[in-house]
Scaffold this active site. Structure first.
Site, PDB file in Angstrom:
ATOM      1  N   HIS A  18       0.812  -0.997  -0.021  1.00 47.90           N
ATOM      2  CA  HIS A  18       0.017   0.044  -0.091  1.00 47.90           C
ATOM      3  C   HIS A  18       0.855   1.195   0.019  1.00 47.90           C
ATOM      4  CE1 HIS A  18       0.654   0.427   4.330  1.00 47.90           C
ATOM      5  NE2 HIS A  18       0.391  -0.635   4.623  1.00 47.90           N
ATOM      6  N   HIS A  21       3.757   1.655   2.580  1.00 44.72           N
ATOM      7  CA  HIS A  21       4.977   0.889   2.008  1.00 44.72           C
ATOM      8  C   HIS A  21       5.618   1.585   0.907  1.00 44.72           C
ATOM      9  CE1 HIS A  21       2.379  -2.703   3.123  1.00 44.72           C
ATOM     10  NE2 HIS A  21       3.466  -2.905   4.008  1.00 44.72           N
ATOM     11  N   CYS A 126      -4.828 -18.170  24.838  1.00 44.84           N
ATOM     12  CA  CYS A 126      -6.089 -18.544  24.341  1.00 44.84           C
ATOM     13  C   CYS A 126      -6.012 -19.671  23.371  1.00 44.84           C
ATOM     14  CB  CYS A 126      -6.565 -17.489  23.679  1.00 44.84           C
ATOM     15  SG  CYS A 126      -8.154 -17.813  22.490  1.00 44.84           S
ATOM     16  N   CYS A 129      -6.770 -19.073  19.672  1.00 42.18           N
ATOM     17  CA  CYS A 129      -5.548 -18.163  18.969  1.00 42.18           C
ATOM     18  C   CYS A 129      -4.412 -18.832  18.921  1.00 42.18           C
ATOM     19  CB  CYS A 129      -5.662 -16.937  19.784  1.00 42.18           C
ATOM     20  SG  CYS A 129      -6.775 -15.824  19.817  1.00 42.18           S
ATOM     21  N   CYS A 143     -10.416 -13.469  26.004  1.00 42.55           N
ATOM     22  CA  CYS A 143      -9.828 -13.364  24.633  1.00 42.55           C
ATOM     23  C   CYS A 143     -10.500 -12.356  23.569  1.00 42.55           C
ATOM     24  CB  CYS A 143      -9.474 -14.411  23.972  1.00 42.55           C
ATOM     25  SG  CYS A 143      -9.144 -14.381  22.166  1.00 42.55           S
ATOM     26  N   HIS A 146     -11.762 -14.164  20.298  1.00 39.69           N
ATOM     27  CA  HIS A 146     -12.524 -15.239  20.400  1.00 39.69           C
ATOM     28  C   HIS A 146     -13.528 -15.290  21.631  1.00 39.69           C
ATOM     29  CE1 HIS A 146      -9.197 -16.861  18.221  1.00 39.69           C
ATOM     30  NE2 HIS A 146     -10.146 -17.324  17.386  1.00 39.69           N
ATOM     31  N   LYS A 294     -11.640  12.667   2.127  1.00 42.26           N
ATOM     32  CA  LYS A 294     -10.894  13.648   1.279  1.00 42.26           C
ATOM     33  C   LYS A 294     -10.570  12.784   0.020  1.00 42.26           C
ATOM     34  CE  LYS A 294      -8.673  16.824   4.296  1.00 42.26           C
ATOM     35  NZ  LYS A 294      -7.519  17.269   4.752  1.00 42.26           N
ATOM     36  N   LYS A 297     -14.311   9.537  -4.846  1.00 42.33           N
ATOM     37  CA  LYS A 297     -15.240   8.450  -4.625  1.00 42.33           C
ATOM     38  C   LYS A 297     -14.743   7.135  -5.324  1.00 42.33           C
ATOM     39  CE  LYS A 297     -18.650  10.741  -2.633  1.00 42.33           C
ATOM     40  NZ  LYS A 297     -19.404  12.127  -3.519  1.00 42.33           N
TER      41      LYS A 297
END
Length: 508
Positions: A18, A21, A126, A129, A143, A146, A294, A297
RNA sequence: GGGGUCGUAGCUCAGUGGUCAGAGCAGGGGACUCAUAAUCCCUCGGUCGUGGGUUCGAUCCCCACCGGCCCUACCA
């Protein structure tokens, strides 16, 4: 001339590439290109971080092996950087054999030096997890993912004795005040160290997708612990000591502010523990932010939902604005070290004013007048042009700015020269003069254009090349040696100047 | 809760213990016409987050508060 080794973080493959990066990578790229221009032997490294629980889970949910999954996802980053014209010399993947070898050698040395010990990790676990939580991160004692009860668990893990390096780290910070920049980030990291360091667990037995611990193959290293070492893998740590000795003293890590602790606390301590110097320089950049509604669209997905930076793909921007325009904006708009606001409106505005109206238009008007007044043959510059001073200031400004990791300042300095050239053309109005009387002013304008091409080459390589060729020069500005090549008087004159299409057509 | 950081013109941001706090863009006026209706010149515009304090004097130092953001140890 010397050596220059610049790195980006290795990006976690579970993300899609993105704009955040891209911000870091393009800045590192421009800095690397500038140093190549200075004649420095330059090594620019980026790559992908491919271990850890999340990657293993993603692979499974897609029905492929982790290796297949990371091949696929790592490739997206390599494509993204190719499309942004990023000139990395190496692309490292933490799943490569060379990295396994370096990680095992490096951590074995720390182990042999007595800084890795086996201990019991106790925590709230957990089962769903397969992960631990701190008391604070629980929600109502459950957790947060979960919503189920956590259980007290303990596990035998290897720990890095980070606590043993508190004093040595503080000493290092004090003896190397410029190692971590900007100063505010250095202060933040130092405060963290002064607040006391705990040992950290660096191995896992609960998953196998990682680098096996060489002295205990039941364990793999925790993902961050192998990731940081990539900076040494790339220069041959463990296999080519000479190469490490050549490059390591010249390393510059460019990182985001969210990973200060790993790079500015753990990593220097790890280096000390392994018996090498901490990284010579770490530069911490801020974040690009998107302030709400900003964006246009078409990029927003949902009509009224705020857009996150992580939803903006670099490819969509380069398709729309062009590669160099996006590079320019990333470099010019947000100084390294602070957060900045990103918006399509801002990009458009800067594109029109800086690229179309100032740079693009200058190149176009000079070419046109050379066509009409000099028969299309560019004259040589005048040694006593009023633009000499402006040019020298721009070169000096750019040199100083790149040196301190301030691409935005380097570009600002360059654009002051562009402004000066536009003003000088207004003042002398060569389009009104008789042919034969305007060689000096037009030659000087061409000389400014040549110098500008040199100064923007690191930021906008393709545009710089195009300008270079339009004023009749051969080769590429990237092949010239700075700052000598940017001395006034380098344009020889007698070359064919071509106008061409607008470099940056104005946008609505 | 702790650590850090930011809050300055419509927008994005500089900046300094002391003359009228700056830039770019946007807005207004003028000039010019080579150029991508571009350029150049001039101009409008700010109680420097709020409240205290230190000081002869603070936007810049200290404290508190409000608001944004990062980190808070095994999460990329």
């Amino acid at each position: 001339m010397g050596r220059f080794y610049v790195t980006t973080p290795i990006y976690y493959v579970n993300d899609v590439p993105h704009l955040g990066h891209a911000y870091c990578t393009v800045n590192a790229d421009a800095i690397a290109r500038w140093h190549r221009g200075l004649g420095d032997e330059t090594l620019f490294l980026t790559g992908t971080d491919e271990h850890g629980t999340k990657v293993a889970e993603s692979a499974e949910s897609h029905g492929v092996t982790p290796a297949e999954w990371t091949d696929r996802t790592s490739a997206r980053f390599q494509e993204a950087w190719r499309s942004l014209n990023v000139s990395n010399d190496d692309f490292i993947r933490t799943t490569e054999d060379r990295h396994y070898a370096t990680v095992r050698t490096f951590l074995k040395r720390i182990y042999d030096n007595g800084y890795i010990v086996k201990d019991t990790y106790k925590g709230l676990y957990c089962v769903s997890c397969e992960d631990y939580y701190t008391t604070e991160s629980l929600e109502a004692g459950l957790c947060p993912v979960h919503r189920r009860a956590v259980v007290e668990m303990e596990e035998d893990n290897y720990f890095f004795r980070l606590s043993a390096f508190e004093d040595r780290l503080i000493e290092w910070y004090e003896s190397q005040p410029d190692a971590i920049r900007p100063a505010a980030k250095r202060k933040e990291a130092l405060s963290f160290i002064r607040g006391g360091l705990k040992d950290v667990s660096i191995t896992r037995t609960s998953l196998s997708w990682g680098v096996p611990v060489p002295w205990d193959e039941e364990h793999v290293f925790y993902v961050w612990y192998d990731a940081l070492i990539n900076y040494l893998t790339a220069i041959g740590y463990g296999s080519d000591d000479e190469r490490v000795a050549e490059w390591w003293p010249h390393v510059h890590h460019l990182i985001g502010k969210e990973i200060i602790r790993f790079h500015c606390v753990w990593w220097p301590a790890m280096c000390m523990a392994a018996g090498i110097d901490p990284p010579a320089s770490i530069f911490v950049h801020g974040w690009l932010l998107v302030g709400g509604h900003k964006l246009s669209k078409s990029m927003a997905g949902e009509e009224d939902s705020p857009v996150k930076l992580t939803e903006i793909s670099p490819a969509s921007l380069t398709e729309d604005f062009g590669v160099d325009a996006v590079r320019y904006h990333l470099l010019r708009d947000t100084p390294l070290g602070t957060d900045g606001e990103f918006s399509i409106e801002g990009l458009t505005s800067r594109y029109n004013s800086d690229l179309a109206n100032n740079l693009g238009n200058l190149v176009a008007r000079v070419a046109t007048v050379v066509g009409s007044k000099c028969g299309g043959i560019g004259p040589a510059p005048a040694a006593d042009s009023p633009l000499v001073a402006a040019s020298e200031e721009a070169v000096a400004g750019a040199l100083a700015a790149w040196e301190k990791f301030a691409p935005h300042e380097a570009l600002e300095a360059t654009w002051r020269l562009i402004g000066a050239a536009n003003a000088e053309l207004e003042a002398t109005a060569p389009w009104k003069a008789e042919p034969g009387t305007v060689d000096d002013v037009l030659g000087s304008a061409l000389e400014v254009v040549r110098i500008v091409a040199l100064l923007i080459s690191a930021a906008m390589p393709a545009t710089a090349d195009e300008i270079w060729h339009r004023i009749g020069l051969s080769g590429s500005p990237a092949d010239e040696l700075l700052p000598d090549a940017a001395q006034w008087g380098g344009y020889p004159g007698g070359l064919v100047v071509t106008k061409g299409d607008p470099l940056f057509p104005r946008r609505k």
